[in-house]
Design a protein around this motif. Structure first.
Motif, PDB file in Angstrom:
ATOM      1  N   ALA A 185       0.838  -1.204   0.000  1.00 48.33           N
ATOM      2  CA  ALA A 185       0.000   0.000   0.000  1.00 48.33           C
ATOM      3  C   ALA A 185       0.868   1.248   0.000  1.00 48.33           C
ATOM      4  O   ALA A 185       1.955   1.262   0.585  1.00 48.33           O
ATOM      5  CB  ALA A 185      -0.909   0.013   1.224  1.00 48.33           C
ATOM      6  N   GLN A 215      -9.652   5.294   1.024  1.00 46.29           N
ATOM      7  CA  GLN A 215      -8.936   4.554  -0.018  1.00 46.29           C
ATOM      8  C   GLN A 215      -9.360   5.092  -1.379  1.00 46.29           C
ATOM      9  O   GLN A 215     -10.540   5.329  -1.621  1.00 46.29           O
ATOM     10  CB  GLN A 215      -9.289   3.060   0.075  1.00 46.29           C
ATOM     11  N   GLY A 259      -5.859   7.231  -7.261  1.00 51.48           N
ATOM     12  CA  GLY A 259      -4.861   7.440  -6.214  1.00 51.48           C
ATOM     13  C   GLY A 259      -3.838   8.497  -6.618  1.00 51.48           C
ATOM     14  O   GLY A 259      -3.399   9.308  -5.795  1.00 51.48           O
ATOM     15  N   LYS A 305      -2.245  -0.624  -3.456  1.00 53.30           N
ATOM     16  CA  LYS A 305      -3.468   0.174  -3.284  1.00 53.30           C
ATOM     17  C   LYS A 305      -3.062   1.526  -2.691  1.00 53.30           C
ATOM     18  O   LYS A 305      -2.104   1.604  -1.917  1.00 53.30           O
ATOM     19  CB  LYS A 305      -4.424  -0.544  -2.334  1.00 53.30           C
ATOM     20  N   PHE A 320      -3.940   4.997  -0.511  1.00 57.19           N
ATOM     21  CA  PHE A 320      -4.795   5.531   0.555  1.00 57.19           C
ATOM     22  C   PHE A 320      -4.384   6.973   0.898  1.00 57.19           C
ATOM     23  O   PHE A 320      -3.299   7.427   0.519  1.00 57.19           O
ATOM     24  CB  PHE A 320      -4.654   4.676   1.824  1.00 57.19           C
ATOM     25  N   ILE A 378      -6.127  -0.553   6.648  1.00 56.00           N
ATOM     26  CA  ILE A 378      -5.517  -0.438   5.313  1.00 56.00           C
ATOM     27  C   ILE A 378      -5.065  -1.814   4.818  1.00 56.00           C
ATOM     28  O   ILE A 378      -5.343  -2.212   3.676  1.00 56.00           O
ATOM     29  CB  ILE A 378      -4.346   0.583   5.347  1.00 56.00           C
ATOM     30  N   ARG A 424      -7.977  -3.931   3.916  1.00 57.43           N
ATOM     31  CA  ARG A 424      -8.518  -3.533   2.612  1.00 57.43           C
ATOM     32  C   ARG A 424      -7.685  -4.131   1.475  1.00 57.43           C
ATOM     33  O   ARG A 424      -8.217  -4.608   0.481  1.00 57.43           O
ATOM     34  CB  ARG A 424      -8.534  -2.007   2.467  1.00 57.43           C
ATOM     35  N   CYS A 425      -6.354  -4.099   1.652  1.00 59.21           N
ATOM     36  CA  CYS A 425      -5.476  -4.651   0.602  1.00 59.21           C
ATOM     37  C   CYS A 425      -5.765  -6.131   0.397  1.00 59.21           C
ATOM     38  O   CYS A 425      -5.612  -6.654  -0.700  1.00 59.21           O
ATOM     39  CB  CYS A 425      -3.998  -4.471   0.972  1.00 59.21           C
TER      40      CYS A 425
END
Ligand code: GTP
Ligand code: SPV
Ligand code: MN
Length: 587
Positions: free
Chosen positions: A396, A412, A419, A476, A478, A506, A509-510
């Protein structure tokens, strides 16, 4: 030493220019370093601190006019102004060389030229790069020996190659009117004159590892970012790595070394520090993004560092550390700064060098941007991958800044492109890390505003390209904000170790382990998914800092639009579309 012709020719040329009395090649050996420490003490550059309490530690005071980076006097000397872009000061390289050489001429007269060979990154790593800094300051030598890898092995690794960065530093008279920090990205060259402060003179750090390296990364297909790197180990012993970009003095060192709350430690969670300021990242053979920390030490903000806020940073400063612009406690010959403890010394010298009583004085004992230079090996939570030649895989990327309002605790982005939009639109209140006003909100894309060595529009494009290459293996992205204020101006979120609660969300979520709420700006947590165990913090307050207020964000979108105008036709079309999407989502 070296037989590299490009190195020797450059040293000869610079020697003829600055005219030193003698030349000393630095080899990073303990023997030579110890001699230099003694010399620095003899000439008053350093004061030796209490050998029992702070072994091998020293205190340094800069001039009062020389306590932070000077962004107004920092230049990207690309061939054209257009290539430096709208966010950088620019000087024509020809004119810049002439002006700088006039200032540097004969400035080492009566002094010694130190030649420092250094590697950014583990020597020999495919992600590492080599530099040579010339300086007339022992303080710079001793800091570089901590902050980078300095040794004769660097010459061996370089061989005959011409792929190395030239750095010339001249203290001159520390005249702020003649202070210039100039990067020549097309020439792999840095010239810094009339300063003796950290980020202006430790040329491996911001000048090379960010300004020159960001340009190299653009040309060579990798990334140099103003990011910490940390590993989060779960109770099963698996480690996931994240990289986080926050502007200067916005919490990178703290997050990189954080200690999880007790209930998580009891479960077996651990945090490992790979880096606290800079990340160099490349796509590995497996298609993932791999990062190294090019540095070898921490140049950390002292004020606010204490056993509670950052135990590991404080522990890192207990030996072999150089303190700059902190207060000197004369009772036991140690150091003190605001926020170290509630017991300021009465018999002390403040950072400017005047007698100071911490119990009665209104003045500060330490400068708000006072720093420690500590070896990374001292850090109790240094990662086992710190010396890894290939680096660590990043799951992340986190952006963040100081925002009293507007930005929620965490959200996110919808995908890589979104992003990049979030990073490009980052804003933060300014801090004491750079000269100038403190507390003013400014746009600081990816925390790179003072550090991007080329056109910021091209930099955004490079981020988008990297995302395309990474595809579904991309980390990902954030955004976090630890700095929301209540109506009385207090921080709402406890921050520091409790930020682990956000990091766990976080990581979840990943791994697709937790749901989220879709908002116009991205996905925010459901309040009940941020674990508040053992914390005196009610869920309603948490909801208030997770909220995305539409009216505020309509204003934010208008400001982003203004910010984007600067980049003209070099602003990628994708980001324009992202902004339009945001505006549409807010309708
Ligand atoms: P540079 O070295 O300038 O790049 O700074 P940095 O990003 O490493 O910042 P650092 O970790 O040194 O923190 C700077 C200041 O922010 C210190 O005064 C910290 O106490 C404060 N800070 C860091 N983390 C938090 C947090 O989670 N909450 C709050 N309220 N303050 C924090
Ligand atoms: C920063 O200002 O981001 C720092 C300190 O890390 S300096 O080395 O001065 O740039
Ligand atoms: Mn920094």
């Amino acid at each position: 030493m070296t037989t590299n012709k490009t190195v020797l020719a450059w040293i000869d040329e610079m020697k003829a220019l600055v005219n030193p009395d003698n030349v000393v090649f630095i080899d990073g050996s303990e023997e030579q370093t110890e001699k230099l420490r003694a010399e620095a003490v003899a000439i008053g550059e350093l004061e030796k601190l209490n050998e029992e309490l702070l072994p091998d530690c020293y205190l340094h005071r800069t001039k009062v006019n020389d306590v932070a980076r000077v962004e107004g006097r920092t230049f990207i000397c690309a061939k054209t102004k257009e290539n430096a872009g709208p966010t950088n000061n620019w000087m024509d390289p020809k004119e810049a060389y002439k002006m700088l050489y006039d200032i540097a001429k004969d400035s080492y007269k009566g002094r010694t030229m130190y030649v420092i060979p250094f590697s950014m990154g583990p020597i020999g790593s495919p992600l590492a790069k080599i530099g040579v800094e010339l300086t007339d300051s022992i303080y710079v030598v001793l800091n570089m020996v901590i902050m980078t890898r300095v040794s004769n092995e660097v010459w061996t690794a370089l061989g005959d190659s011409n792929d190395w960065v030239r750095g010339l530093h001249c203290r001159c008279d520390i005249d702020e009117e003649k202070r210039y920090i100039c990067q020549f990205p097309e020439d792999n060259t840095i010239i810094s004159v009339n300063s003796g402060y950290g980020g202006n003179v430790l040329l491996g750090k911001k000048c090379f590892a960010l300004r020159i390296a960001s340009y190299q990364g653009w040309k060579e297909g990798w990334m140099a970012e103003h990011m910490l790197i940390l590993g989060i180990e779960n109770p099963q012993g698996e480690v996931k790595y994240v990289a986080a970009a926050f502007p200067s003095a916005c919490g990178k060192t703290n997050l990189a070394m954080m200690i999880p709350p007790k209930y998580l430690r009891d479960k077996g969670y651990k945090v490992w520090t790979v880096g606290d300021d800079i990340a160099w990242m490349r796509i590995g053979e497996d298609g993932r993004l791999w990062a190294i920390n090019p540095e070898n030490g921490f140049f950390g903000v002292a004020p606010g560092t204490n056993e509670k806020s950052n135990f590991n940073a404080l522990a890192s400063t207990k030996k072999g550390t150089i303190f700059t612009n902190v207060a000197h406690n004369l009772d036991n010959n140690t150091v003190w700064w605001e926020g170290l403890d509630k017991n300021p010394p009465e018999n002390a010298i403040e950072w400017k060098g005047n007698p100071w009583n911490g119990k009665t004085s209104e003045e500060k004992g330490a400068h708000p941007n006072s720093r420690f230079t500590a070896p990374a090996v001292n850090c109790p939570c240094i990662s086992s991958e710190f010396e890894s030649q290939s680096g660590v895989p990043i799951s992340a990327i986190i952006f963040g800044g100081r925002r009293a309002k507007t930005a929620p605790l965490v959200y996110q982005s919808k995908d890589w492109e979104n992003g990049v939009f979030v990073g490009s639109a980052m804003a933060s209140e300014t801090t004491a890390a750079a000269a100038g006003a403190v507390g003013v909100v400014r746009r600081d894309p990816m925390a790179m505003l003072p550090f991007c060595g080329y056109h910021m529009g091209d930099y955004f494009r490079h981020w988008l390209e990297m995302g395309k290459k990474l595809g579904d293996k991309a980390p990902k992205i954030f955004n976090v904000n630890w700095f929301r204020l209540d109506d009385e101006g207090h921080f709402i979120w406890p921050g520091f170790g409790d930020n682990m609660r956000v990091l766990n969300w976080i990581i979840d979520r990943c791994e697709g382990k937790v749901d989220a709420v879709e908002t116009p700006i991205g996905f925010v947590p459901k309040a009940e998914d941020i674990d508040l165990t053992d914390l005196d913090f009610d869920i309603e307050t948490l909801k208030s800092i997770l909220e995305v207020d539409k009216d505020t964000w309509v204003k934010e979108a208008a400001e982003i639009e203004e910010h984007y105008k600067k980049f003209g036709d070099r602003l990628p079309e994708e980001l324009k579309n992202q902004l339009n999407n945001l505006k549409a989502n807010l309708k």
